[in-house]
Design an enzyme around this catalytic site. Sequence first.
Site, short mmCIF file in Angstrom:
data_model
loop_
_atom_site.label_atom_id
_atom_site.label_comp_id
_atom_site.label_asym_id
_atom_site.label_seq_id
_atom_site.Cartn_x
_atom_site.Cartn_y
_atom_site.Cartn_z
N TYR A 53 0.93 -1.30 0.13
CA TYR A 53 -0.15 -0.03 -0.02
C TYR A 53 0.97 1.31 -0.05
O TYR A 53 0.55 2.16 -0.55
CB TYR A 53 -0.97 -0.11 1.26
CG TYR A 53 -2.16 -1.00 0.91
CD1 TYR A 53 -2.05 -2.34 1.26
CD2 TYR A 53 -3.12 -0.69 0.19
CE1 TYR A 53 -3.23 -3.23 0.97
CE2 TYR A 53 -4.12 -1.63 -0.43
CZ TYR A 53 -4.15 -2.80 0.44
OH TYR A 53 -4.90 -3.85 -0.09
N ARG A 56 1.57 1.84 -3.53
CA ARG A 56 0.38 2.44 -4.20
C ARG A 56 0.01 3.74 -3.87
O ARG A 56 -0.53 4.54 -4.63
CB ARG A 56 -0.77 1.46 -4.04
CG ARG A 56 -0.73 0.06 -4.52
CD ARG A 56 -2.09 -0.82 -4.38
NE ARG A 56 -3.25 -0.13 -5.00
CZ ARG A 56 -4.46 -0.55 -4.74
NH1 ARG A 56 -4.55 -1.56 -3.64
NH2 ARG A 56 -5.48 -0.07 -5.31
N HIS A 106 -14.61 1.04 -1.07
CA HIS A 106 -13.48 0.19 -0.44
C HIS A 106 -12.33 0.79 0.18
O HIS A 106 -11.30 0.49 0.27
CB HIS A 106 -12.77 -0.46 -1.81
CG HIS A 106 -13.74 -1.50 -2.45
ND1 HIS A 106 -13.47 -2.06 -3.77
CD2 HIS A 106 -14.89 -1.95 -1.98
CE1 HIS A 106 -14.43 -2.95 -4.22
NE2 HIS A 106 -15.32 -3.06 -3.28
N CYS A 136 -4.73 5.31 20.48
CA CYS A 136 -4.73 4.33 21.76
C CYS A 136 -3.47 3.69 21.98
O CYS A 136 -2.96 3.03 22.70
CB CYS A 136 -5.65 3.00 21.39
SG CYS A 136 -5.21 2.00 20.06
N GLY A 172 -15.51 1.78 -15.91
CA GLY A 172 -14.11 1.28 -15.69
C GLY A 172 -14.16 0.09 -14.68
O GLY A 172 -13.14 0.05 -13.98
N SER A 174 -14.72 -4.15 -14.24
CA SER A 174 -14.71 -5.68 -14.90
C SER A 174 -16.14 -6.36 -14.15
O SER A 174 -16.26 -7.35 -14.61
CB SER A 174 -13.59 -6.52 -14.62
OG SER A 174 -13.42 -6.76 -13.25
N ASN A 198 -16.88 1.36 -20.67
CA ASN A 198 -15.88 0.54 -20.20
C ASN A 198 -14.97 0.26 -21.63
O ASN A 198 -15.59 0.10 -22.91
CB ASN A 198 -16.47 -0.89 -19.69
CG ASN A 198 -15.30 -1.39 -18.88
OD1 ASN A 198 -14.85 -0.76 -17.86
ND2 ASN A 198 -14.87 -2.87 -19.14
N ALA A 216 -11.74 5.54 -21.20
CA ALA A 216 -12.61 6.49 -20.11
C ALA A 216 -12.37 7.93 -20.68
O ALA A 216 -13.39 8.79 -20.88
CB ALA A 216 -12.38 6.22 -18.89
N1 APR Z 1 -10.80 2.98 -19.92
C1 APR Z 1 -12.03 2.51 -19.67
N2 APR Z 1 -11.85 1.26 -19.14
C2 APR Z 1 -10.81 0.65 -18.76
C3 APR Z 1 -9.71 1.26 -19.08
C4 APR Z 1 -9.63 2.60 -19.83
N3 APR Z 1 -8.54 3.26 -20.10
N4 APR Z 1 -8.36 0.27 -18.81
C5 APR Z 1 -9.13 -0.65 -18.49
N5 APR Z 1 -10.44 -0.55 -18.44
C6 APR Z 1 -11.38 -1.68 -17.94
C7 APR Z 1 -11.08 -3.00 -17.84
O1 APR Z 1 -11.40 -3.41 -19.27
C8 APR Z 1 -11.56 -3.66 -16.93
O2 APR Z 1 -12.98 -4.23 -17.32
O3 APR Z 1 -11.71 -1.31 -16.72
C9 APR Z 1 -11.98 -2.58 -16.01
C10 APR Z 1 -10.88 -2.82 -14.67
O4 APR Z 1 -11.40 -3.96 -14.00
P1 APR Z 1 -10.55 -4.31 -12.55
O5 APR Z 1 -9.00 -4.42 -12.83
O6 APR Z 1 -11.01 -5.62 -12.24
O7 APR Z 1 -10.91 -3.18 -11.57
P2 APR Z 1 -12.14 -3.28 -10.81
O8 APR Z 1 -13.47 -3.58 -11.58
O9 APR Z 1 -12.23 -1.43 -10.30
O10 APR Z 1 -12.04 -4.38 -9.65
C11 APR Z 1 -12.88 -4.07 -8.45
O11 APR Z 1 -11.43 -5.72 -7.34
O12 APR Z 1 -9.39 -6.30 -6.41
C12 APR Z 1 -10.67 -5.54 -6.16
O13 APR Z 1 -10.80 -3.84 -4.62
C13 APR Z 1 -10.38 -4.01 -5.60
O14 APR Z 1 -11.68 -2.20 -6.10
C14 APR Z 1 -11.12 -3.29 -6.77
C15 APR Z 1 -12.40 -4.40 -7.19
#
Ligand code: APR
Length: 231
Positions: A53, A56, A106, A136, A172, A174, A198, A216
């Site tokens: 973290y 990040r 989150h 604490c 954005g 998945s 997306n 995006a």
């Molecule tokens: N523009 C639009 N969409 C995009 C871009 C972009 N430039 N780049 C990637 N993506 C899309 C990908 O195609 C994918 O569908 O964004 C999505 C990212 O998916 P993940 O990497 O799974 O991220 P997310 O959906 O936010 O994950 C959800 O999972 O691990 C946990 O806590 C973590 O908050 C996170 C949660």
Amino acid sequence: MKKIVILTGAGISAESGLGTFRDEDGLWAQHAIEDVATPEGFARDAHLVHDFYNARRANAAQAQPNAAHHALARLEAEHPGEVFIITQNVDALHEMAGSRNVLHMHGQLDRALCGACGHRWDAPAVMRPEDACPACRVRATRPDVVWFGEIPYGMERIDPALSEADLFAAIGTSGQVFPAAAYGQHARRMGAHTVELNLEDSAASRDFDDCLRGKATEIVPLWVEGLLSRA
Ligand code: APR
């Protein structure tokens, strides 16, 4: 006036240089979720988790909001009804772009939490297992982020928002992590029009009335422009 509820995921911050999780070069390709994003992993090796973290947090500190974040801030400022952003992201790019009505379901990289007393404070750039809680003094400090197996924040606000939404958009994400992955289906069942913006189809695409495909920074400003010109 139309209430707009927007769920965002890592894809909206991708073009700001922050990694996504499940793209081929994503964070979960480089790190084992069970080691860095679970309470068990933290109990096993707090140093490893803090290092994950801290890296990040340093990455996010360098990042700037992109045109998609700015477009959503414009929507909140100019849309006559409520605009409510539920973000899965732990970065502060929505707020840096000017959005105010934002819920981090989150948690947030720039917040710290005491595992002993529940106290929260602004996280330092670097967190260490030996840091004592400012309230604490117990050495149980952790990033204020929600790990797998933990309850997301703000559920008491999210469910009513999904029920009241006239328009629900997912940007954005998945659609692979619940409960957020079911928000499109829930909002649609409650009468909202649903839109998915997306790069590619997601696991939840079937829950959406409209699907806009592209980066995006390109499709979100166009979508916002369209909403505001019809408002
Ligand atoms: N523009 C639009 N969409 C995009 C871009 C972009 N430039 N780049 C990637 N993506 C899309 C990908 O195609 C994918 O569908 O964004 C999505 C990212 O998916 P993940 O990497 O799974 O991220 P997310 O959906 O936010 O994950 C959800 O999972 O691990 C946990 O806590 C973590 O908050 C996170 C949660």
